[in-house]
Design an enzyme around this catalytic site. Structure first.
Site, PDB file in Angstrom:
ATOM      1  N   MET A 197       0.813  -1.204   0.000  1.00 31.96           N
ATOM      2  CA  MET A 197       0.000   0.000   0.000  1.00 31.96           C
ATOM      3  C   MET A 197       0.846   1.252   0.000  1.00 31.96           C
ATOM      4  O   MET A 197       0.447   2.284   0.476  1.00 31.96           O
ATOM      5  CB  MET A 197      -0.897   0.009   1.227  1.00 31.96           C
ATOM      6  CG  MET A 197      -1.981  -1.008   1.128  1.00 31.96           C
ATOM      7  SD  MET A 197      -3.070  -0.923   2.491  1.00 31.96           S
ATOM      8  CE  MET A 197      -3.502  -2.628   2.598  1.00 31.96           C
ATOM      9  N   ASP A 257      -5.163  -6.299  -0.956  1.00 32.40           N
ATOM     10  CA  ASP A 257      -4.948  -5.153  -1.844  1.00 32.40           C
ATOM     11  C   ASP A 257      -3.731  -5.375  -2.731  1.00 32.40           C
ATOM     12  O   ASP A 257      -2.843  -6.168  -2.423  1.00 32.40           O
ATOM     13  CB  ASP A 257      -4.742  -3.890  -1.017  1.00 32.40           C
ATOM     14  CG  ASP A 257      -3.478  -3.992  -0.177  1.00 32.40           C
ATOM     15  OD1 ASP A 257      -3.336  -4.997   0.549  1.00 32.40           O
ATOM     16  OD2 ASP A 257      -2.616  -3.108  -0.272  1.00 32.40           O
ATOM     17  N   GLU A 258      -3.684  -4.647  -3.812  1.00 30.51           N
ATOM     18  CA  GLU A 258      -2.508  -4.546  -4.682  1.00 30.51           C
ATOM     19  C   GLU A 258      -1.898  -5.903  -5.009  1.00 30.51           C
ATOM     20  O   GLU A 258      -0.672  -6.053  -5.071  1.00 30.51           O
ATOM     21  CB  GLU A 258      -1.465  -3.614  -4.041  1.00 30.51           C
ATOM     22  CG  GLU A 258      -1.966  -2.190  -3.954  1.00 30.51           C
ATOM     23  CD  GLU A 258      -1.056  -1.251  -3.165  1.00 30.51           C
ATOM     24  OE1 GLU A 258      -1.104  -0.049  -3.444  1.00 30.51           O
ATOM     25  OE2 GLU A 258      -0.334  -1.718  -2.269  1.00 30.51           O
ATOM     26  N   ALA A 259      -2.752  -6.890  -5.265  1.00 32.23           N
ATOM     27  CA  ALA A 259      -2.284  -8.225  -5.652  1.00 32.23           C
ATOM     28  C   ALA A 259      -2.084  -8.260  -7.171  1.00 32.23           C
ATOM     29  O   ALA A 259      -2.671  -9.082  -7.880  1.00 32.23           O
ATOM     30  CB  ALA A 259      -3.277  -9.281  -5.193  1.00 32.23           C
TER      31      ALA A 259
END
Length: 591
Positions: A1, A376-378
């Protein structure tokens, strides 16, 4: 993140508060020379000191506050009287310890169990420091903490103050604790000094009726990018508790570090916890140390939400165990701040053995309701794999007695029944992504709001801020405060009743000391806390900025570092626009 990351009351009930704040605004500085140094600035023409306390300076703004009548004065004869029960007594002892340090008085905690042991202080005896002819006789008056039936819910309270004493009444112990925080703010700022001060210690007369707007009011602390010790986390907890926050979200794992011991996978901390951003030594918490953090948070009525970020943000795990990688090769440790490059191998069964072991051990350690699984942000996990992974992992959380929280990308899969999605989007977030969040919300997924360009405490205040990041924009104090959680995503279709509360994330790619944490959190954190606690009709930037300025002498007494925003009429002598950080040695180098 690192690329990002109630109850409504009629307006008339806030008339007294707004009038008080308006009067204070007339006597406060409206501005100042931005950029003045801490030791250089003097009051400008027409400037006066901002208020130091009172009913018109409370943060969060209460449901109602009616000043009136004579004050109560704490003296060497004051006692703290509590109801039966260990929780109420513990709150009384907490208050006594806080007040003894600055007043020098004994302040015995009395009740069915008698005085608490070790209650003597430097002011014990016939008249402590600051006591005088105006004080009440020994044993008269006092501070009373009591439980009773009333309209306060789980966390609300009523505080009454007059010449004979102060009484805090609540339906539950959490409400008493929050009432004690209001009492702290009604006392002179020097009560936070940490050493004996001369007083006098007066609590203005009046009545406060209060309860929170939202049940979830959180602060997030990233201990993965930079590691913070148990004592440093406890210090942070003590700072944020003053503003009636009730949740501490601990980001325990990321690419740069794994910070919690897992007995079944010991290399996670031996290898994955060894370093941090910039390549300096990292660290981790033993299970007993984690329990100590959880217990301290509970004593301040904060529920700990542990986060194990999955399936991305996992380089620290991948470098610890080669078998978690699809190619069976462990990558090197990572000490930069890029995101989106790591992923667990979704197709390997060992991945789910690993995830279940971690969830089981973390759940056993955590008494709270929630377990945050990130999500998140995978970017390195194909969408189909992401959906399949979440379909297997979310039930594991439930099997171990916890409710899922995930970052809002979880809505790209199918959130489990009862799950909460934490929205960290901002003005540049695509409407398609917002629409997925809204669809999930309408289907029953609760929403925690953490908009990055409002609530992220690691965003720079200005382009001159020496710490923090700016990918979501520059976030000054007014921008952080001036929004309404209930309507923030309404245009995208998120119903108001889906909003469970707010959380202010503090990411630590550029932060490595307690002073740096405080500088980025304050003065923005109190505003986010107010958005979570206070009724919507209490929201008023012009009044809030004056109440915020009144916190400065308290923060100075606490030794808390904070940003002197030029948007706030700080007391004369405080530095407006100061970008300095006490103890900062620059931003950690990262690639």
């Amino acid at each position: 993140m690192s690329e990002r990351k109630g109850t409504t009351v009629a307006g008339q009930r806030h008339t007294a508060l707004r009038l008080a704040a308006s009067l204070l605004l007339l006597t406060a500085a409206a501005g100042g020379a931005a950029g003045a140094g801490p030791s250089e600035r003097t009051a400008g023409p027409g400037e006066a000191d901002a208020p130091a306390g009172g009913f018109g300076a409370l943060i969060p703004a209460p449901v109602s506050a009616e000043p009136g009548g004579a004050p109560y004065r704490i003296t060497s004869g004051t006692a703290i009287r509590v109801e039966d029960g260990p929780e109420v007594r513990a709150i009384g002892v907490y208050l006594a310890e806080l007040l003894r340090t600055s007043t020098g008085y004994r302040l015995p905690v009395t009740g069915a169990g008698g005085d608490d042991e070790g209650a003597g202080g430097p002011g014990d005896g016939a008249g402590g420091l600051g006591d005088g002819a105006g004080g009440e006789p020994r044993g008269a008056g006092g501070i009373r903490l009591r439980l009773a039936d009333g309209p306060w819910g789980e966390e609300g309270y009523r505080l009454t103050s007059g010449p004979s004493g102060v009484t805090v009444t609540a339906g539950r112990p959490a409400g008493l604790f929050h009432g004690v925080q209001t009492l702290r703010q009604l006392l002179p700022p020097e009560v936070e000094a940490g050493r004996v001060r001369p007083g006098p210690w007066q609590v203005p007369g009046g009545v406060v009726e209060d309860r929170p707007r939202y049940a979830y009011r959180g602060v997030h602390l990233d201990v993965a990018r930079h590691f913070f010790t148990v004592e440093q986390v406890k210090r942070f907890i003590d700072r944020i508790a003053l503003y009636k926050v009730n949740t501490l979200h601990l980001h325990l794992t990321d690419d740069q570090g794994w910070r919690l011991a897992i007995d079944s996978w010991p290399q996670l901390t031996a290898v994955g916890g060894a370093t941090e951003v910039g390549g300096t030594p990292g660290g981790h918490y033993t299970k007993d140390q984690y329990r100590e953090i959880v217990a301290h948070a509970a004593s301040r009525y904060l529920e700990v939400v542990p986060e194990i970020d999955l399936p991305g943000h996992t380089n620290a795990a991948l470098t610890s165990y080669a078998e978690l990688n699809c190619d069976g090769v462990a990558p090197p440790a990572y000490t930069g701040i890029k995101v989106g490059f790591s992923s667990l191998c979704v197709g390997k069964e060992v991945t789910y053995d690993f995830v279940e072991d971690v969830i089981r051990e973390v759940a056993e350690l955590t008494p709270g309701r929630y377990l945050h699984i990130g999500g998140d942000e995978a970017h390195s996990t194909p969408h189909e794999d992401y959906v399949a992974f979440m379909a297997r992992v979310q039930p594991l959380v439930a099997e171990h007695g916890k409710t899922v929280i995930g970052w809002h990308q979880l809505t790209a899969a199918e959130p489990a029944p009862g799950a909460l999605a934490q929205y960290w989007g901002y003005d540049a977030t695509e409407e398609e992504e917002r629409a997925r969040v809204a669809q999930a919300a309408r289907a029953g997924t609760g929403i925690i709001l953490s908009p990055a360009d409002r609530a992220y405490l690691d965003m720079k205040y200005t382009d001159g801020t020496p710490l923090g990041l700016d990918w979501a924009g520059l976030v000054e104090v007014r921008r952080s405060y001036d929004w309404d959680p209930a309507t923030y995503l309404a245009s995208s279709g998120v119903p108001e009743d889906a909003v469970r509360g707010v959380e202010a994330p503090l990411w630590t790619e550029t932060l490595s000391t307690p002073q740096e944490l405080e500088f980025m959190a304050f003065p923005r954190l109190p505003g986010i806390a107010e958005l979570g606690w206070s009724p919507a009709d209490a929201h008023d930037w012009d009044a809030y900025r004056v109440r915020l300025a009144a916190q400065a002498p308290r923060w100075d007494a606490m030794g808390l570092d904070y940003y002197r925003s030029p948007e706030v009429p700080w007391p004369s002598g405080d530095a407006e626009g100061s970008e300095g950080v006490k103890g900062a040695e620059g931003v950690a180098a990262a690639g």
